[in-house]
Design an enzyme around this catalytic site. Structure first.
Site, mmCIF file in Angstrom:
data_model
loop_
_atom_site.group_PDB
_atom_site.id
_atom_site.type_symbol
_atom_site.label_atom_id
_atom_site.label_comp_id
_atom_site.label_asym_id
_atom_site.label_seq_id
_atom_site.Cartn_x
_atom_site.Cartn_y
_atom_site.Cartn_z
ATOM 1 N N PRO A 165 0.831 -1.212 0.000
ATOM 2 C CA PRO A 165 0.000 0.000 0.000
ATOM 3 C C PRO A 165 0.858 1.252 0.000
ATOM 4 C CG PRO A 165 -0.920 -1.614 1.480
ATOM 5 C CD PRO A 165 0.383 -2.180 1.005
ATOM 6 N N CYS A 166 0.523 2.200 -0.877
ATOM 7 C CA CYS A 166 1.424 3.322 -1.151
ATOM 8 C C CYS A 166 1.071 4.591 -0.403
ATOM 9 C CB CYS A 166 1.429 3.622 -2.656
ATOM 10 S SG CYS A 166 -0.156 4.233 -3.289
ATOM 11 N N GLN A 167 -0.041 4.627 0.343
ATOM 12 C CA GLN A 167 -0.493 5.892 0.926
ATOM 13 C C GLN A 167 0.574 6.608 1.757
ATOM 14 O OE1 GLN A 167 -2.125 3.021 1.022
ATOM 15 N NE2 GLN A 167 -4.339 3.269 0.771
#
Length: 396
Positions: free
Chosen positions: A86-88
């Site tokens: 997940p890149c958030q």
């Protein structure tokens, strides 16, 4: 080869399957997929039931017990672990907020720890990571953490992983979309890898190349929200800034007072702008016909084949398409990894590369005057005051 006829992949954070589809086209076989989102799981089951979607859907939980023996492998047999955590915590959007600049301190970054736990458990010949550029570049990136953990894995297990990271524009490799991503590759024990050389940097495929022969659709999305009625007043390839005093249209907005993708439209003779995963009603890129892109059009701009189908509601499908790795980009890098692993004689051209349109695009439709219902907004507007002096400072 992990016991099979093709190099074997353990896929983490599989999403809508873009990374795996590209690796499959390159010559790999996905022996197991780990994906938490229930809608993405339905997409994977529909398109590739043979990918062995693990019942343990959470990578963090799976890392606690998954082992090579579960696939009749020994430690070191697996060819590739691939995924995009997940890149958030590492995205551009998070960098605008002080609370968002946490990187590996963000709780969501535990997925990176889990990914590396699985690397230590399996000791694959290669680790492949695809993500936003900030994941392995910048002040809050995960690179130093990954480097340190790989050094520990090397010391403990007598191996030698070295991470190489490169930021690429997908359009440089034939994807009809300007989409900057970081590719991180860690090869075990001095395997020799040559990074792919851009093939389309000077002459990228365009939105017209991708969409000119798209299948006809009966239910194209309609524009939504108050400002979408201004789309006909914006030229192809431009955004709301055309409707400022520095643009060529009537002054409806102050210069640089909106986000870049506000009323942003495709240009037929250029690659698409980056597709978002959660667009608002005025968030582009919009089709040159002044409407949101259909999911099928988004998938084409991402380089998915037409037989790939997404499950879920329209919003869920848009999110899957916008979050996906362009399969063609994955194929290009997968082919180079395959060359490092084997002596395979691969064809010169990736199988997912789309041909250019036989005819050039038609002339762009000229912008229309601002519709009457927006004329009350026309008039002189203050510009953005400058870097560090945004809306919160304008009245100070």
């Amino acid at each position: 080869m992990g016991g099979g006829t093709k190099p074997a992949v353990l896929s983490l954070f599989t999403g809508a399957g873009g990374l795996d589809l590209g690796l499959e086209a390159a010559g790999f076989e996905t022996v197991c997929s780990v994906e938490l989102n229930s809608v993405c799981r339905r997409t994977l089951k529909w398109n590739r039931p043979q990918w062995n979607l693990l019942d343990e859907a959470d990578v963090i939980s799976a890392a606690g017990h998954l082992s090579p023996q579960d696939f009749d492998l020994s430690q070191g047999d697996l060819d590739l672990i691939a995924g995009g955590p997940p890149c958030q915590p590492f995205s551009k959007a998070s960098q605008w907020s002080p609370k968002g600049r946490r990187g590996m301190k963000d709780d969501r970054a535990e997925t990176v720890v889990a990914m590396l736990d699985l690397v230590e458990a399996f000791l694959p010949r290669v680790l492949l990571i695809e993500n936003v550029a900030g994941f392995l570049r910048g002040q809050v990136s995960a690179k130093s953490f990954i480097d340190d953990r790989l050094a520990t894995i090397n010391h403990t297990n007598g191996v030698d992983y070295q991470l190489v990271a490169t930021v690429v524009n997908s359009a440089d490799f034939g994807v009809p979309q300007n989409r900057h991503r970081v590719i991180g590759i860690a090869l075990r024990d001095n395997l020799d890898l040559s990074l792919p050389v851009p093939t389309h940097e000077a002459h990228p495929l365009t939105a017209w190349d991708a969409l000119h022969d798209a299948p006809e659709e009966d239910d194209l999305p309609d524009p939504q929200g108050y400002w979408s009625g201004l789309l006909p007043a914006v030229p192809e390839g431009q955004n709301y800034q055309y409707l400022t005093k520095r643009g060529g249209g009537q002054e409806v907005f102050g210069y640089r007072t909106r986000y870049w993708s506000f009323l942003l439209k495709l240009a037929r003779n250029q690659p698409s702008w980056t597709l978002p995963a959660s667009p608002g009603p005025a968030t582009g890129p919009f089709h040159w016909d002044n409407r949101p892109l259909s999911v099928r059009e988004m998938l084409r701009l991402q380089s998915f084949p037409d037989d790939w189908a997404l499950e879920g509601t329209h919003r869920e499908q848009v999110k899957q398409a916008g979050n996906a790795t362009p399969p063609l980009l994955a194929e290009v890098f997968g082919r180079q990894i395959l060359r490092a692993l084997t002596s395979a004689n691969l064809p010169d051209q990736p199988t997912l590369l789309r041909n250019r349109a036989a005819e050039p695009p038609p002339t762009a439709t000229p912008p229309q005057p601002v519709p009457p219902e927006y004329l009350d907004h026309v008039g002189a507007k203050p510009e953005h005051p400058g870097t560090g002096l945004g809306p919160g400072r304008m009245t100070a």
